[in-house]
Design a protein around this motif. Sequence first.
Motif, PDB file in Angstrom:
ATOM      1  N   ALA A   1       0.814  -1.223   0.000  1.00 55.61           N
ATOM      2  CA  ALA A   1       0.000   0.000   0.000  1.00 55.61           C
ATOM      3  C   ALA A   1       0.850   1.277   0.000  1.00 55.61           C
ATOM      4  O   ALA A   1       0.320   2.351  -0.226  1.00 55.61           O
ATOM      5  CB  ALA A   1      -0.937   0.005   1.209  1.00 55.61           C
ATOM      6  N   HIS A   2       2.136   1.159   0.198  1.00 60.73           N
ATOM      7  CA  HIS A   2       3.034   2.326   0.224  1.00 60.73           C
ATOM      8  C   HIS A   2       3.417   2.731  -1.192  1.00 60.73           C
ATOM      9  O   HIS A   2       4.589   2.812  -1.559  1.00 60.73           O
ATOM     10  CB  HIS A   2       4.292   2.007   1.044  1.00 60.73           C
ATOM     11  CG  HIS A   2       4.030   1.838   2.496  1.00 60.73           C
ATOM     12  ND1 HIS A   2       3.449   0.719   3.035  1.00 60.73           N
ATOM     13  CD2 HIS A   2       4.283   2.654   3.532  1.00 60.73           C
ATOM     14  CE1 HIS A   2       3.358   0.855   4.338  1.00 60.73           C
ATOM     15  NE2 HIS A   2       3.853   2.026   4.672  1.00 60.73           N
ATOM     16  N   LEU A   3       2.437   3.011  -2.010  1.00 62.67           N
ATOM     17  CA  LEU A   3       2.633   3.223  -3.445  1.00 62.67           C
ATOM     18  C   LEU A   3       3.579   4.369  -3.772  1.00 62.67           C
ATOM     19  O   LEU A   3       4.342   4.291  -4.733  1.00 62.67           O
ATOM     20  CB  LEU A   3       1.281   3.454  -4.119  1.00 62.67           C
ATOM     21  CG  LEU A   3       0.310   2.273  -4.012  1.00 62.67           C
ATOM     22  CD1 LEU A   3      -1.053   2.669  -4.551  1.00 62.67           C
ATOM     23  CD2 LEU A   3       0.858   1.057  -4.715  1.00 62.67           C
ATOM     24  N   GLU A   4       3.545   5.434  -2.987  1.00 63.17           N
ATOM     25  CA  GLU A   4       4.395   6.590  -3.269  1.00 63.17           C
ATOM     26  C   GLU A   4       5.865   6.283  -3.005  1.00 63.17           C
ATOM     27  O   GLU A   4       6.743   6.953  -3.538  1.00 63.17           O
ATOM     28  CB  GLU A   4       3.965   7.797  -2.422  1.00 63.17           C
ATOM     29  CG  GLU A   4       2.558   8.268  -2.680  1.00 63.17           C
ATOM     30  CD  GLU A   4       1.480   7.448  -1.965  1.00 63.17           C
ATOM     31  OE1 GLU A   4       0.306   7.688  -2.235  1.00 63.17           O
ATOM     32  OE2 GLU A   4       1.818   6.560  -1.154  1.00 63.17           O
ATOM     33  N   THR A   5       6.140   5.292  -2.191  1.00 63.28           N
ATOM     34  CA  THR A   5       7.505   4.938  -1.818  1.00 63.28           C
ATOM     35  C   THR A   5       8.068   3.818  -2.687  1.00 63.28           C
ATOM     36  O   THR A   5       9.273   3.731  -2.876  1.00 63.28           O
ATOM     37  CB  THR A   5       7.541   4.504  -0.334  1.00 63.28           C
ATOM     38  OG1 THR A   5       7.019   5.570   0.457  1.00 63.28           O
ATOM     39  CG2 THR A   5       8.934   4.192   0.146  1.00 63.28           C
ATOM     40  N   LEU A   6       7.198   2.978  -3.215  1.00 59.64           N
ATOM     41  CA  LEU A   6       7.643   1.797  -3.948  1.00 59.64           C
ATOM     42  C   LEU A   6       8.174   2.134  -5.337  1.00 59.64           C
ATOM     43  O   LEU A   6       7.559   2.906  -6.074  1.00 59.64           O
ATOM     44  CB  LEU A   6       6.488   0.811  -4.124  1.00 59.64           C
ATOM     45  CG  LEU A   6       5.905   0.189  -2.869  1.00 59.64           C
ATOM     46  CD1 LEU A   6       4.744  -0.724  -3.234  1.00 59.64           C
ATOM     47  CD2 LEU A   6       6.963  -0.571  -2.100  1.00 59.64           C
ATOM     48  N   THR A   7       9.279   1.510  -5.685  1.00 65.60           N
ATOM     49  CA  THR A   7       9.752   1.558  -7.065  1.00 65.60           C
ATOM     50  C   THR A   7       8.955   0.519  -7.849  1.00 65.60           C
ATOM     51  O   THR A   7       8.330  -0.383  -7.256  1.00 65.60           O
ATOM     52  CB  THR A   7      11.244   1.192  -7.156  1.00 65.60           C
ATOM     53  OG1 THR A   7      11.406  -0.162  -6.701  1.00 65.60           O
ATOM     54  CG2 THR A   7      12.105   2.145  -6.337  1.00 65.60           C
TER      55      THR A   7
ATOM     56  N   PRO B   1      -4.214  -1.972  -0.842  1.00 63.52           N
ATOM     57  CA  PRO B   1      -3.381  -1.455  -1.930  1.00 63.52           C
ATOM     58  C   PRO B   1      -4.216  -1.135  -3.180  1.00 63.52           C
ATOM     59  O   PRO B   1      -3.971  -0.126  -3.841  1.00 63.52           O
ATOM     60  CB  PRO B   1      -2.392  -2.593  -2.195  1.00 63.52           C
ATOM     61  CG  PRO B   1      -2.281  -3.288  -0.884  1.00 63.52           C
ATOM     62  CD  PRO B   1      -3.662  -3.215  -0.289  1.00 63.52           C
ATOM     63  N   LEU B   2      -5.206  -1.957  -3.473  1.00 63.50           N
ATOM     64  CA  LEU B   2      -6.043  -1.722  -4.643  1.00 63.50           C
ATOM     65  C   LEU B   2      -6.863  -0.444  -4.489  1.00 63.50           C
ATOM     66  O   LEU B   2      -6.992   0.331  -5.436  1.00 63.50           O
ATOM     67  CB  LEU B   2      -6.962  -2.925  -4.886  1.00 63.50           C
ATOM     68  CG  LEU B   2      -7.745  -2.927  -6.182  1.00 63.50           C
ATOM     69  CD1 LEU B   2      -6.841  -2.729  -7.384  1.00 63.50           C
ATOM     70  CD2 LEU B   2      -8.523  -4.231  -6.310  1.00 63.50           C
ATOM     71  N   GLN B   3      -7.384  -0.184  -3.299  1.00 67.19           N
ATOM     72  CA  GLN B   3      -8.114   1.067  -3.062  1.00 67.19           C
ATOM     73  C   GLN B   3      -7.193   2.266  -3.226  1.00 67.19           C
ATOM     74  O   GLN B   3      -7.568   3.276  -3.809  1.00 67.19           O
ATOM     75  CB  GLN B   3      -8.732   1.066  -1.663  1.00 67.19           C
ATOM     76  CG  GLN B   3      -9.895   0.118  -1.517  1.00 67.19           C
ATOM     77  CD  GLN B   3     -10.317  -0.059  -0.064  1.00 67.19           C
ATOM     78  OE1 GLN B   3      -9.494   0.010   0.857  1.00 67.19           O
ATOM     79  NE2 GLN B   3     -11.602  -0.319   0.149  1.00 67.19           N
TER      80      GLN B   3
ATOM     81  N   GLY C   1      -7.016   5.590  -7.561  1.00 64.94           N
ATOM     82  CA  GLY C   1      -6.885   6.968  -8.029  1.00 64.94           C
ATOM     83  C   GLY C   1      -5.462   7.449  -8.044  1.00 64.94           C
ATOM     84  O   GLY C   1      -5.198   8.627  -8.269  1.00 64.94           O
ATOM     85  N   GLY C   2      -4.528   6.542  -7.807  1.00 59.39           N
ATOM     86  CA  GLY C   2      -3.137   6.941  -7.669  1.00 59.39           C
ATOM     87  C   GLY C   2      -2.385   7.058  -8.974  1.00 59.39           C
ATOM     88  O   GLY C   2      -2.717   6.424  -9.965  1.00 59.39           O
ATOM     89  N   ALA C   3      -1.374   7.895  -8.934  1.00 63.57           N
ATOM     90  CA  ALA C   3      -0.485   8.064 -10.081  1.00 63.57           C
ATOM     91  C   ALA C   3       0.798   7.292  -9.810  1.00 63.57           C
ATOM     92  O   ALA C   3       1.067   6.891  -8.686  1.00 63.57           O
ATOM     93  CB  ALA C   3      -0.184   9.546 -10.287  1.00 63.57           C
ATOM     94  N   GLY C   4       1.577   7.109 -10.827  1.00 63.26           N
ATOM     95  CA  GLY C   4       2.868   6.470 -10.673  1.00 63.26           C
ATOM     96  C   GLY C   4       2.870   5.017 -11.116  1.00 63.26           C
ATOM     97  O   GLY C   4       1.823   4.387 -11.285  1.00 63.26           O
ATOM     98  N   GLU C   5       4.088   4.514 -11.285  1.00 58.93           N
ATOM     99  CA  GLU C   5       4.264   3.154 -11.793  1.00 58.93           C
ATOM    100  C   GLU C   5       3.741   2.091 -10.833  1.00 58.93           C
ATOM    101  O   GLU C   5       3.127   1.117 -11.269  1.00 58.93           O
ATOM    102  CB  GLU C   5       5.735   2.889 -12.077  1.00 58.93           C
ATOM    103  CG  GLU C   5       6.285   3.632 -13.272  1.00 58.93           C
ATOM    104  CD  GLU C   5       7.746   3.295 -13.495  1.00 58.93           C
ATOM    105  OE1 GLU C   5       8.008   2.382 -14.287  1.00 58.93           O
ATOM    106  OE2 GLU C   5       8.588   3.946 -12.854  1.00 58.93           O
ATOM    107  N   ALA C   6       3.988   2.248  -9.543  1.00 53.98           N
ATOM    108  CA  ALA C   6       3.543   1.238  -8.588  1.00 53.98           C
ATOM    109  C   ALA C   6       2.017   1.124  -8.592  1.00 53.98           C
ATOM    110  O   ALA C   6       1.476   0.017  -8.581  1.00 53.98           O
ATOM    111  CB  ALA C   6       4.060   1.555  -7.187  1.00 53.98           C
TER     112      ALA C   6
END
Length: 185
Positions: A76-82, A103-105, A109-114
Amino acid sequence: MLLDASAAVDQAWNNGSTPLSMACAEGHLEVAKLLSSYGASRAATPFGTPEEVANRAGHADLAAWLVASRGWTPLAHLETLTAARATSLLRSGASLREGEPTPLQRAAGGAGEAAALVRRAAAPWSPASHSLFPAAARARAALLVLSLYEIHERYHLDSAGATNGIAALDFGHCVLGFAIARESQ
């Protein structure tokens, strides 16, 4: 590098402070996020919980993040994950549906590769999502694809000659997404 090499994320110093409690005392939000993404414990040390340590040191933004991320799993730490780490977590079986929020929630609406990888991994199995499934699911997919290919070759099926007008490979394309589960039920 140390965390990627399986360093003990909760290794405490002689005084009982952990890397997360030290990051909170110093106000290192990005370090706290990274440690949390590797599953750092938020249990109390002799100095209190990480939230208490951050609050006492005057790091309200860090304390607020710790509160907001209490139920997060490492995925769920999408902003931190490569992208590489997100892929590794997905391939090792990290759940898309555990944690609060899941993590799916978070990825919805998240941006980024993760976030994009999590959304792709949530889709039914396909050749495009195959690499994001756990090893057991990938092995099952390979076995089913091979089986369908052998049926196709054994009976010389094509789209015109298949039973009921459905070619074995077309059938496989339609069914594999339902036959391969990412998470055990």
